[in-house]
Motif scaffolding. Sequence first.
Motif, PDB file in Angstrom:
ATOM      1  N   PRO A   1     -10.571  16.535  -4.087  1.00  0.00           N
ATOM      2  CA  PRO A   1     -10.640  15.073  -4.043  1.00  0.00           C
ATOM      3  C   PRO A   1     -10.316  14.532  -2.656  1.00  0.00           C
ATOM      4  O   PRO A   1      -9.536  15.129  -1.905  1.00  0.00           O
ATOM      5  CB  PRO A   1      -9.578  14.641  -5.055  1.00  0.00           C
ATOM      6  CG  PRO A   1      -8.598  15.759  -5.057  1.00  0.00           C
ATOM      7  CD  PRO A   1      -9.403  17.014  -4.832  1.00  0.00           C
ATOM      8  N   VAL A   2     -10.916  13.394  -2.334  1.00  0.00           N
ATOM      9  CA  VAL A   2     -10.677  12.732  -1.047  1.00  0.00           C
ATOM     10  C   VAL A   2      -9.917  11.439  -1.312  1.00  0.00           C
ATOM     11  O   VAL A   2     -10.394  10.553  -2.030  1.00  0.00           O
ATOM     12  CB  VAL A   2     -11.996  12.437  -0.311  1.00  0.00           C
ATOM     13  CG1 VAL A   2     -11.712  11.768   1.038  1.00  0.00           C
ATOM     14  CG2 VAL A   2     -12.792  13.725  -0.112  1.00  0.00           C
ATOM     15  N   LEU A   3      -8.727  11.350  -0.729  1.00  0.00           N
ATOM     16  CA  LEU A   3      -7.860  10.184  -0.875  1.00  0.00           C
ATOM     17  C   LEU A   3      -7.853   9.435   0.448  1.00  0.00           C
ATOM     18  O   LEU A   3      -7.592  10.034   1.497  1.00  0.00           O
ATOM     19  CB  LEU A   3      -6.435  10.618  -1.237  1.00  0.00           C
ATOM     20  CG  LEU A   3      -6.285  11.727  -2.289  1.00  0.00           C
ATOM     21  CD1 LEU A   3      -4.821  12.039  -2.532  1.00  0.00           C
ATOM     22  CD2 LEU A   3      -6.984  11.344  -3.584  1.00  0.00           C
ATOM     23  N   VAL A   4      -8.130   8.142   0.411  1.00  0.00           N
ATOM     24  CA  VAL A   4      -8.304   7.381   1.653  1.00  0.00           C
ATOM     25  C   VAL A   4      -7.324   6.213   1.716  1.00  0.00           C
ATOM     26  O   VAL A   4      -7.290   5.368   0.822  1.00  0.00           O
ATOM     27  CB  VAL A   4      -9.747   6.854   1.799  1.00  0.00           C
ATOM     28  CG1 VAL A   4      -9.900   6.094   3.119  1.00  0.00           C
ATOM     29  CG2 VAL A   4     -10.740   8.018   1.746  1.00  0.00           C
ATOM     30  N   ASP A   5      -6.552   6.199   2.785  1.00  0.00           N
ATOM     31  CA  ASP A   5      -5.724   5.040   3.112  1.00  0.00           C
ATOM     32  C   ASP A   5      -6.617   4.058   3.869  1.00  0.00           C
ATOM     33  O   ASP A   5      -6.860   4.205   5.059  1.00  0.00           O
ATOM     34  CB  ASP A   5      -4.534   5.469   3.970  1.00  0.00           C
ATOM     35  CG  ASP A   5      -3.628   4.304   4.353  1.00  0.00           C
ATOM     36  OD1 ASP A   5      -3.972   3.148   4.041  1.00  0.00           O
ATOM     37  OD2 ASP A   5      -2.583   4.554   4.975  1.00  0.00           O
ATOM     38  N   GLU A   6      -7.132   3.078   3.138  1.00  0.00           N
ATOM     39  CA  GLU A   6      -8.021   2.057   3.703  1.00  0.00           C
ATOM     40  C   GLU A   6      -7.264   0.718   3.743  1.00  0.00           C
ATOM     41  O   GLU A   6      -7.797  -0.332   3.398  1.00  0.00           O
ATOM     42  CB  GLU A   6      -9.294   1.949   2.856  1.00  0.00           C
ATOM     43  CG  GLU A   6     -10.434   1.206   3.533  1.00  0.00           C
ATOM     44  CD  GLU A   6     -11.709   1.242   2.695  1.00  0.00           C
ATOM     45  OE1 GLU A   6     -12.607   2.038   3.042  1.00  0.00           O
ATOM     46  OE2 GLU A   6     -11.806   0.496   1.694  1.00  0.00           O
ATOM     47  N   ALA A   7      -5.999   0.797   4.168  1.00  0.00           N
ATOM     48  CA  ALA A   7      -5.127  -0.376   4.118  1.00  0.00           C
ATOM     49  C   ALA A   7      -5.737  -1.575   4.814  1.00  0.00           C
ATOM     50  O   ALA A   7      -5.595  -2.712   4.351  1.00  0.00           O
ATOM     51  CB  ALA A   7      -3.772  -0.035   4.740  1.00  0.00           C
ATOM     52  N   HIS A   8      -6.434  -1.331   5.903  1.00  0.00           N
ATOM     53  CA  HIS A   8      -6.970  -2.439   6.697  1.00  0.00           C
ATOM     54  C   HIS A   8      -8.415  -2.776   6.338  1.00  0.00           C
ATOM     55  O   HIS A   8      -9.099  -3.459   7.107  1.00  0.00           O
ATOM     56  CB  HIS A   8      -6.862  -2.103   8.186  1.00  0.00           C
ATOM     57  CG  HIS A   8      -5.456  -2.064   8.683  1.00  0.00           C
ATOM     58  ND1 HIS A   8      -4.875  -3.115   9.350  1.00  0.00           N
ATOM     59  CD2 HIS A   8      -4.495  -1.118   8.562  1.00  0.00           C
ATOM     60  CE1 HIS A   8      -3.616  -2.812   9.647  1.00  0.00           C
ATOM     61  NE2 HIS A   8      -3.367  -1.603   9.176  1.00  0.00           N
TER      62      HIS A   8
ATOM     63  N   SER B   1       0.823  -1.210   0.000  1.00  0.00           N
ATOM     64  CA  SER B   1       0.000   0.000   0.000  1.00  0.00           C
ATOM     65  C   SER B   1       0.852   1.253   0.000  1.00  0.00           C
ATOM     66  O   SER B   1       0.375   2.330  -0.367  1.00  0.00           O
ATOM     67  CB  SER B   1      -0.935  -0.010   1.212  1.00  0.00           C
ATOM     68  OG  SER B   1      -1.984  -0.933   1.013  1.00  0.00           O
ATOM     69  N   THR B   2       2.092   1.133   0.418  1.00  0.00           N
ATOM     70  CA  THR B   2       3.006   2.278   0.358  1.00  0.00           C
ATOM     71  C   THR B   2       3.063   2.848  -1.056  1.00  0.00           C
ATOM     72  O   THR B   2       2.954   4.066  -1.253  1.00  0.00           O
ATOM     73  CB  THR B   2       4.411   1.859   0.819  1.00  0.00           C
ATOM     74  OG1 THR B   2       4.375   1.595   2.225  1.00  0.00           O
ATOM     75  CG2 THR B   2       5.439   2.944   0.536  1.00  0.00           C
TER      76      THR B   2
END
Length: 471
Positions: free
Chosen positions: A187-194, A86-87
Amino acid sequence: MYTPLFSALVKHYEKGPVSFHVPGHKYGQLFPEQAAPYYKELLKLDATELTGLDDLHDPQGIIFEAEQLAASHYGAEKTFFLVNGSTAGNLAMIMACCSEGDTVLVQRNSHKSIMNALELVKADPVFLSPKLDEALQVPSYIEEEQIKAALNDFPEAKALILTNPNYYGVTADLTNVIRAAHSCHIPVLVDEAHGAHFGIGAPFPESALAAGADAVVQSAHKTLPAMTMGSYLHVNSGLVSIKKTARMLAMLQSSSPSYPIMASLDLARAFIQDIKESGRAEEAAQNAEKWHEYFNSAEGIQSVRTKDAKAMHDPLKLSIQSESGLSGYRLQKIFERCGLYGELADDRSLLLVAGIGNQELPAASLEKELASAGTAGRRPEAVFFPSLPPARLALSYREREELETESLPLEQAAGRVMAEPIIPYPPGIPVVLAGEELTSLHLQWILQMKEQGARFQGHHNVNNVLVYKRG
């Protein structure tokens, strides 16, 4: 289950190909003898960009089809397979949207890869503090009112970057804040890694994609049966350029991507899609619920979930806390003596990540170990960051390039601007950032974590830290 990429690799190997190409193990024929039993089957699928096996950086065949199937399942316009974790996705989506000097609204408890991306583009981040989850005593999500106020105060912002869920499985409904950002053309950027397993039905939360997020990164390897480093980047908006995102990924990802990792992403999508389409989401959560009940029945510990009425708790995340005041670090040692290895420990909790499927319950030795734990390793009074107003770095990325640094004992660095981040790992969320002033509260938190045995990336003991010299 239909898996075009995995199936093509199997079909290719079954043709009995003779390898005069990379990689050098030649489908596992040339491999150290002591390791062959562990690698042999997997290496049969470790191919390269041969005829019929497509190209990750210019997909037109089986990889393209596998990515399209993932996009369809998750509800995205375009899904990219990531072989650098995800990095790579976090870096790419931010670099596709932001340029030097751009104001960017950023959730303060974001992963270090988000912070690294901001530094690479030399953006001007404005950090928004999340609220504290009272049951878990960890930072969770940014409240809707705070985000809307920040959008009003910084209308020039080029992106809103959020982390949802947090590492402990607490997730908020982002629908209203995404609508607010879109009304400002942000824009909305989401780190949804989990959250690669989100959106399959109750009791699991919905994905940020369903709430309208423009770009979402998911670590398939965290909660789905994918290999480590296997992740997805979904783009679902004209506010984020698919073409530029692809160009960034071509720069950031390996030009020799791992076919076993890509095939595992194909398989992971088919796995979770089957659960969704067969209506087995509740059944899939039963394994985690079984563990939740088991730990709550064990004397001396409890499995704690958020009590926040505006949030949901991912059933796969189990935060185990001692009822006798033992720290999470002490619980980690006790669990590991019983063969139970968790994801991370903090001053209060041991975080466990359950799988979507059956795992056997541990033997009764856990309760015996807990009973004999005594009082060593009790947690001190917790130190938490207060909810702070939006804040910029003390020094911009550009300003820091010309400054000299010096090393100081940690205890003498309070009030100085850090020249390096302090990052407990896991979870990889910086306590203090490079370019940020080290406050007495930061110092108190770091010393407390040191005392309890936390591990810091890049530091053996955090006795000395780098700060910028004063002018």
